[in-house]
Design a protein around this motif. Structure first.
Motif, PDB file in Angstrom:
ATOM      1  N   VAL A   8       0.845  -1.199   0.000  1.00  0.00           N
ATOM      2  CA  VAL A   8       0.000   0.000   0.000  1.00  0.00           C
ATOM      3  C   VAL A   8       0.881   1.249   0.000  1.00  0.00           C
ATOM      4  O   VAL A   8       0.610   2.211  -0.734  1.00  0.00           O
ATOM      5  CB  VAL A   8      -0.976  -0.009   1.201  1.00  0.00           C
ATOM      6  CG1 VAL A   8      -1.696   1.322   1.335  1.00  0.00           C
ATOM      7  CG2 VAL A   8      -1.968  -1.153   1.067  1.00  0.00           C
ATOM      8  N   ASP A   9       1.947   1.233   0.776  1.00  0.00           N
ATOM      9  CA  ASP A   9       2.873   2.365   0.804  1.00  0.00           C
ATOM     10  C   ASP A   9       3.509   2.588  -0.567  1.00  0.00           C
ATOM     11  O   ASP A   9       3.661   3.723  -1.026  1.00  0.00           O
ATOM     12  CB  ASP A   9       3.964   2.154   1.856  1.00  0.00           C
ATOM     13  CG  ASP A   9       3.433   2.162   3.276  1.00  0.00           C
ATOM     14  OD1 ASP A   9       2.326   2.702   3.507  1.00  0.00           O
ATOM     15  OD2 ASP A   9       4.126   1.607   4.155  1.00  0.00           O
ATOM     16  N   GLU A  10       3.865   1.513  -1.250  1.00  0.00           N
ATOM     17  CA  GLU A  10       4.453   1.618  -2.578  1.00  0.00           C
ATOM     18  C   GLU A  10       3.433   2.169  -3.574  1.00  0.00           C
ATOM     19  O   GLU A  10       3.758   3.043  -4.393  1.00  0.00           O
ATOM     20  CB  GLU A  10       4.985   0.264  -3.042  1.00  0.00           C
ATOM     21  CG  GLU A  10       6.182  -0.196  -2.235  1.00  0.00           C
ATOM     22  CD  GLU A  10       6.572  -1.641  -2.519  1.00  0.00           C
ATOM     23  OE1 GLU A  10       6.196  -2.181  -3.579  1.00  0.00           O
ATOM     24  OE2 GLU A  10       7.262  -2.240  -1.669  1.00  0.00           O
ATOM     25  N   LEU A  11       2.217   1.679  -3.520  1.00  0.00           N
ATOM     26  CA  LEU A  11       1.162   2.184  -4.409  1.00  0.00           C
ATOM     27  C   LEU A  11       0.924   3.672  -4.160  1.00  0.00           C
ATOM     28  O   LEU A  11       0.792   4.455  -5.107  1.00  0.00           O
ATOM     29  CB  LEU A  11      -0.137   1.394  -4.199  1.00  0.00           C
ATOM     30  CG  LEU A  11      -0.135  -0.033  -4.738  1.00  0.00           C
ATOM     31  CD1 LEU A  11      -1.350  -0.789  -4.204  1.00  0.00           C
ATOM     32  CD2 LEU A  11      -0.130  -0.035  -6.255  1.00  0.00           C
ATOM     33  N   ASN A  12       0.874   4.063  -2.899  1.00  0.00           N
ATOM     34  CA  ASN A  12       0.668   5.471  -2.565  1.00  0.00           C
ATOM     35  C   ASN A  12       1.811   6.344  -3.095  1.00  0.00           C
ATOM     36  O   ASN A  12       1.578   7.455  -3.572  1.00  0.00           O
ATOM     37  CB  ASN A  12       0.505   5.662  -1.057  1.00  0.00           C
ATOM     38  CG  ASN A  12      -0.880   5.301  -0.588  1.00  0.00           C
ATOM     39  OD1 ASN A  12      -1.854   5.464  -1.310  1.00  0.00           O
ATOM     40  ND2 ASN A  12      -0.970   4.790   0.625  1.00  0.00           N
ATOM     41  N   LEU A  13       3.023   5.840  -3.017  1.00  0.00           N
ATOM     42  CA  LEU A  13       4.155   6.617  -3.531  1.00  0.00           C
ATOM     43  C   LEU A  13       4.068   6.744  -5.049  1.00  0.00           C
ATOM     44  O   LEU A  13       4.340   7.819  -5.609  1.00  0.00           O
ATOM     45  CB  LEU A  13       5.482   5.984  -3.116  1.00  0.00           C
ATOM     46  CG  LEU A  13       6.719   6.834  -3.363  1.00  0.00           C
ATOM     47  CD1 LEU A  13       6.657   8.135  -2.580  1.00  0.00           C
ATOM     48  CD2 LEU A  13       7.968   6.069  -2.997  1.00  0.00           C
ATOM     49  N   LEU A  14       3.659   5.701  -5.737  1.00  0.00           N
ATOM     50  CA  LEU A  14       3.502   5.769  -7.188  1.00  0.00           C
ATOM     51  C   LEU A  14       2.471   6.812  -7.592  1.00  0.00           C
ATOM     52  O   LEU A  14       2.572   7.412  -8.664  1.00  0.00           O
ATOM     53  CB  LEU A  14       3.109   4.399  -7.751  1.00  0.00           C
ATOM     54  CG  LEU A  14       4.209   3.350  -7.784  1.00  0.00           C
ATOM     55  CD1 LEU A  14       3.630   1.993  -8.171  1.00  0.00           C
ATOM     56  CD2 LEU A  14       5.330   3.754  -8.744  1.00  0.00           C
ATOM     57  N   LEU A  15       1.500   7.066  -6.738  1.00  0.00           N
ATOM     58  CA  LEU A  15       0.459   8.048  -7.037  1.00  0.00           C
ATOM     59  C   LEU A  15       0.993   9.483  -7.033  1.00  0.00           C
ATOM     60  O   LEU A  15       0.341  10.385  -7.549  1.00  0.00           O
ATOM     61  CB  LEU A  15      -0.699   7.929  -6.043  1.00  0.00           C
ATOM     62  CG  LEU A  15      -1.494   6.628  -6.108  1.00  0.00           C
ATOM     63  CD1 LEU A  15      -2.525   6.589  -4.980  1.00  0.00           C
ATOM     64  CD2 LEU A  15      -2.162   6.441  -7.459  1.00  0.00           C
ATOM     65  N   HIS A  16       2.171   9.694  -6.476  1.00  0.00           N
ATOM     66  CA  HIS A  16       2.753  11.038  -6.422  1.00  0.00           C
ATOM     67  C   HIS A  16       3.392  11.467  -7.745  1.00  0.00           C
ATOM     68  O   HIS A  16       3.705  12.642  -7.930  1.00  0.00           O
ATOM     69  CB  HIS A  16       3.796  11.129  -5.304  1.00  0.00           C
ATOM     70  CG  HIS A  16       3.193  11.201  -3.948  1.00  0.00           C
ATOM     71  ND1 HIS A  16       2.821  10.080  -3.245  1.00  0.00           N
ATOM     72  CD2 HIS A  16       2.877  12.256  -3.177  1.00  0.00           C
ATOM     73  CE1 HIS A  16       2.314  10.459  -2.087  1.00  0.00           C
ATOM     74  NE2 HIS A  16       2.328  11.768  -2.019  1.00  0.00           N
ATOM     75  N   PHE A  17       3.594  10.526  -8.653  1.00  0.00           N
ATOM     76  CA  PHE A  17       4.233  10.865  -9.923  1.00  0.00           C
ATOM     77  C   PHE A  17       3.218  11.465 -10.883  1.00  0.00           C
ATOM     78  O   PHE A  17       2.097  10.977 -11.011  1.00  0.00           O
ATOM     79  CB  PHE A  17       4.873   9.621 -10.551  1.00  0.00           C
ATOM     80  CG  PHE A  17       6.143   9.207  -9.880  1.00  0.00           C
ATOM     81  CD1 PHE A  17       7.369   9.722 -10.304  1.00  0.00           C
ATOM     82  CD2 PHE A  17       6.127   8.319  -8.828  1.00  0.00           C
ATOM     83  CE1 PHE A  17       8.538   9.342  -9.676  1.00  0.00           C
ATOM     84  CE2 PHE A  17       7.298   7.932  -8.204  1.00  0.00           C
ATOM     85  CZ  PHE A  17       8.508   8.450  -8.633  1.00  0.00           C
TER      86      PHE A  17
END
Length: 81
Positions: A8-17
């Motif tokens: 979930v943390d990785e998915l959330n970080l990908l959303l910042h791009f």
């Protein structure tokens, strides 16, 4: 197998791009939450981002970020309907 907190943390970080440009990356500062720092390091190890603390999306990372944003949009539509 479901989503664990690390995923979930990785998915959330990908959303910042910003997917509208390839010229803009992100920087995860050393003062960020440990979960964000760890997510960036894991995404780098998986070959999805160029640097351990952010950078730019790789080709595979861009595909993953596109899917993450689409999935979020679908889930938001479903929950608000």
């Amino acid at each position: 197998m479901g989503y664990n907190q690390a995923l979930v943390d990785e998915l959330n970080l990908l959303l910042h791009f910003d997917l509208d440009t390839t010229q803009q990356g992100i920087k995860v500062h050393h003062t960020a939450a440990p979960s964000q720092i760890g997510a960036a390091e894991r995404l780098h190890q998986k070959g999805l981002i160029t640097l351990h603390d952010g950078g730019y999306l790789t080709e595979l990372g861009r595909e993953a970020a596109e899917h993450a944003q689409i999935m979020l949009g679908l889930l938001k539509e479903t929950t608000s309907a």
